[in-house]
Enzyme design. Structure first.
Site, PDB file in Angstrom:
ATOM      1  N   ASN A 159       0.862  -1.185   0.000  1.00 48.38           N
ATOM      2  CA  ASN A 159       0.000   0.000   0.000  1.00 48.38           C
ATOM      3  C   ASN A 159       0.898   1.234   0.000  1.00 48.38           C
ATOM      4  O   ASN A 159       1.913   1.282   0.713  1.00 48.38           O
ATOM      5  CB  ASN A 159      -0.903   0.020   1.240  1.00 48.38           C
ATOM      6  CG  ASN A 159      -1.969   1.093   1.136  1.00 48.38           C
ATOM      7  OD1 ASN A 159      -2.936   0.951   0.397  1.00 48.38           O
ATOM      8  ND2 ASN A 159      -1.770   2.194   1.839  1.00 48.38           N
ATOM      9  N   ASP A 266      -4.827  22.048   6.791  1.00 46.79           N
ATOM     10  CA  ASP A 266      -5.303  20.940   5.957  1.00 46.79           C
ATOM     11  C   ASP A 266      -5.766  21.450   4.602  1.00 46.79           C
ATOM     12  O   ASP A 266      -5.751  22.644   4.316  1.00 46.79           O
ATOM     13  CB  ASP A 266      -6.412  20.162   6.697  1.00 46.79           C
ATOM     14  CG  ASP A 266      -6.336  18.672   6.377  1.00 46.79           C
ATOM     15  OD1 ASP A 266      -5.939  18.324   5.252  1.00 46.79           O
ATOM     16  OD2 ASP A 266      -6.674  17.858   7.248  1.00 46.79           O
TER      17      ASP A 266
HETATM   18  C1  LIG Z   1      -0.938  15.669  -0.538  1.00 45.44           C
HETATM   19  C2  LIG Z   1      -1.680  14.638   0.233  1.00 45.44           C
HETATM   20  C3  LIG Z   1      -1.513  14.553   1.600  1.00 45.44           C
HETATM   21  C4  LIG Z   1      -2.164  13.558   2.331  1.00 45.44           C
HETATM   22  N1  LIG Z   1      -1.949  13.446   3.668  1.00 45.44           N
HETATM   23  C5  LIG Z   1      -2.463  12.398   4.344  1.00 45.44           C
HETATM   24  C6  LIG Z   1      -2.159  12.210   5.724  1.00 45.44           C
HETATM   25  O1  LIG Z   1      -1.453  13.003   6.349  1.00 45.44           O
HETATM   26  N2  LIG Z   1      -2.670  11.103   6.329  1.00 45.44           N
HETATM   27  C7  LIG Z   1      -3.461  10.202   5.673  1.00 45.44           C
HETATM   28  O2  LIG Z   1      -3.839   9.216   6.273  1.00 45.44           O
HETATM   29  N3  LIG Z   1      -3.791  10.393   4.380  1.00 45.44           N
HETATM   30  C8  LIG Z   1      -3.310  11.467   3.699  1.00 45.44           C
HETATM   31  N4  LIG Z   1      -3.609  11.638   2.389  1.00 45.44           N
HETATM   32  C9  LIG Z   1      -4.553  10.736   1.747  1.00 45.44           C
HETATM   33  C10 LIG Z   1      -3.953   9.449   1.301  1.00 45.44           C
HETATM   34  O3  LIG Z   1      -2.707   9.482   0.694  1.00 45.44           O
HETATM   35  C11 LIG Z   1      -4.903   8.899   0.266  1.00 45.44           C
HETATM   36  O4  LIG Z   1      -6.216   8.976   0.717  1.00 45.44           O
HETATM   37  C12 LIG Z   1      -4.596   7.507  -0.067  1.00 45.44           C
HETATM   38  O5  LIG Z   1      -5.176   7.320  -1.298  1.00 45.44           O
HETATM   39  C13 LIG Z   1      -5.120   6.510   0.924  1.00 45.44           C
HETATM   40  O6  LIG Z   1      -5.090   5.300   0.247  1.00 45.44           O
HETATM   41  P1  LIG Z   1      -5.416   3.896   0.924  1.00 45.44           P
HETATM   42  O7  LIG Z   1      -6.882   3.951   1.246  1.00 45.44           O
HETATM   43  O8  LIG Z   1      -5.090   2.938  -0.152  1.00 45.44           O
HETATM   44  O9  LIG Z   1      -4.530   3.815   2.118  1.00 45.44           O
HETATM   45  C14 LIG Z   1      -3.010  12.659   1.661  1.00 45.44           C
HETATM   46  C15 LIG Z   1      -3.194  12.766   0.282  1.00 45.44           C
HETATM   47  C16 LIG Z   1      -2.538  13.746  -0.423  1.00 45.44           C
HETATM   48  C17 LIG Z   1      -2.737  13.813  -1.901  1.00 45.44           C
END
Ligand SMILES: Cc1cc2nc3c(=O)[nH]c(=O)nc-3n(C[C@H](O)[C@H](O)[C@H](O)COP(=O)(O)O)c2cc1C
Length: 457
Positions: A159, A266
């Site tokens: 992941n 955020d």
């Molecule tokens: C720039 C950016 C910052 C992000 N920061 C966070 C974060 O601090 N914590 C978090 O859990 N997700 C964060 N996300 C969201 C996850 O990267 C995103 O939702 C990811 O697709 C989760 O995928 P998963 O469900 O496969 O784990 C961020 C996304 C972006 C684009």
């Protein structure tokens, strides 16, 4: 491809802004980058602030910093080698057809390997060497914002996702890990901590793939590799693989020790609150000989595009199931998360309404959607507003849904700790009414001329 490949292309295309003046990673760099939002900015000379106590004094290794690589759609198109209007189909194809990346014996991200993570020595593998930014006076500590975390879930495999990381010590950070997502569920399955590789300084394809939420078991690095070649190398201290072209890799594990994380700006440009979040311990740092540190300004255009753009293909797929969808835009004014515009080719009286319902299914956090005909440029807010002004009647074309599951990021929604956020949703069908004479609704445009011919005479 690599971040430095993008930098070179952006330089040649005239997009890149290069700052040679000395800049401090403590507040100053973020202010300059914010004033230049929408441009990739390369800061060549980043100097530490001696007055700050360690570990909050960062930048002691004089590494250059790039901010804003992904702050406009044109930059992704440039890096992926496709026209801007083909970005949606490129993302859709990569999501549907990931390609397993090649694994190499060695890679540039391991030109230097620093095992010796010793809090007492400054010039070894110490986070203080990296020019980690402090963004706002209210920040508790410097934050790594463009770190892509790679983990392995015992049941679903690799992941890849973003996690903002607050520096808590010379070799520790606190990670914001959203509950219920990939990293969180894998971490909860472990007792001794979850191995993690944090990649800083990535290609735009890796940044985009890390922002996606494909079905469980689909490898985001395969999605990145389908967009642009992304060979991998094996990490030095943990059983994980990382993109070989990454600038800097932090190898470590997500512990079960919690600490206060936040407050932090955020996506919505409002402050996220303090939570108890896990500490990551860093055991080894690998990097390129002449590494470039990458940062991303929270709440600014790069953060917005990376959050919103990967939802456009999922909305497109959902709307295409009910009518002919032409294009989708998640708009920056709606925080690039809560608002979308969908353009359709209307073939029946209810297509607008069906598109509204499908768009909400395609992106669960979507709060407001406007559906327009395909003569409207959905990236131009004035044109979308024009369609609402001339084609929409609230008592006929408005869809309001009460008490729906909503986004945790929306301050105006109903948040109950431990429960899914609730919100109202609204869809506006701003398409030409079915059966109306189309020409009465079409914008009359003046014929174009080349004004240079008139001004120079
Ligand atoms: C720039 C950016 C910052 C992000 N920061 C966070 C974060 O601090 N914590 C978090 O859990 N997700 C964060 N996300 C969201 C996850 O990267 C995103 O939702 C990811 O697709 C989760 O995928 P998963 O469900 O496969 O784990 C961020 C996304 C972006 C684009």
């Amino acid at each position: 491809m690599s971040l430095r490949h993008f930098i070179e292309q952006a330089r040649q295309a005239g997009y890149l802004i290069e700052i040679h003046r000395e800049v401090s990673p403590h507040l100053e760099l973020a202010r300059v980058a914010a004033a230049l939002d929408g441009k990739p900015v390369l800061f060549h000379l980043v100097t530490p602030t001696p007055a700050l106590p360690r570990p909050f004094r960062t930048g002691e290794g004089a590494i250059p910093v790039l901010v804003g690589a992904g702050s406009a759609r044109e930059y992704y198109a440039l890096d992926l080698g496709v026209p801007t209007e083909k970005l949606l189909s490129t993302l859709t194809d990569a999501l549907a057809h990931p390609r397993t990346p090649e694994v190499m014996a060695s890679g540039p991200c391991q030109e230097i390997v620093e095992h010796d993570v010793d809090p007492s020595t400054l010039l070894r593998a110490n986070l203080g060497r990296l020019p980690i930014l402090t963004h706002l006076p209210t920040d508790r500590a410097p934050y790594i914002t463009a770190g892509v975390a790679i983990i392995r879930d015992p049941d679903h495999g690799r992941n890849v996702s973003f996690h903002r990381l607050m520096v808590t010590g010379p070799r520790t950070v606190a990670a914001r890990i959203v509950e219920g997502r990939g990293t969180d569920t894998a971490w909860r399955k472990t007792q001794d901590g979850l191995p993690v590789a944090i990649c800083i300084g990535n290609s735009l394809a890796v940044l985009l793939a890390a922002s996606m939420s494909p079905p469980k078991g689909v490898d985001e690095l395969g999605i990145a590799n389908a967009m642009s070649p992304t060979p991998l190398v094996q990490c030095k201290t943990i059983d994980l693989q990382v993109p070989a072209e990454t600038e800097i890799v932090l190898e470590g594990h997500i512990t079960h020790t919690l600490t206060d994380e936040g407050p932090f700006l955020d996506l919505t440009e409002t402050m996220d609150y303090v939570r108890q979040q896990p500490i990551i311990e860093i055991d080894c740092i690998t990097h390129r000989q002449d590494a470039i540190y990458q940062a991303l300004l929270p709440g600014k255009l790069e953060h917005k595009l990376l959050m919103g753009m990967p939802k456009e293909p999922t909305i497109y797929a959902a709307v295409s199931e009910v009518c002919e969808c032409r294009d989708v835009a998640i708009t920056p004014g709606g925080t690039s998360w809560l608002h979308a515009v969908v353009s359709i080719v209307k073939r029946g009286p209810d297509d607008g309404r069906k598109a509204i319902e499908a768009a909400f299914k395609g992106h669960g956090s979507l709060k407001h959607v406007v559906v327009v005909d395909d003569d409207i440029n959905l990236h131009d807010p004035a044109e979308v507003e024009w369609a609402i002004a001339t084609r929409f009647q609230a008592d006929r074309d408005l869809v309001v849904l009460a008490d729906q599951p909503g986004s945790s990021l929306d301050p105006s929604a109903a948040h109950v700790p431990g429960q899914k956020t609730r919100t109202a949703k609204m869809g506006l069908d701003a398409t030409i009414p079915w059966g109306a004479k189309r020409q009465e609704y079409e914008k009359v445009r003046y014929e174009g001329v080349d004004v240079r011919e008139y001004r120079s005479a």
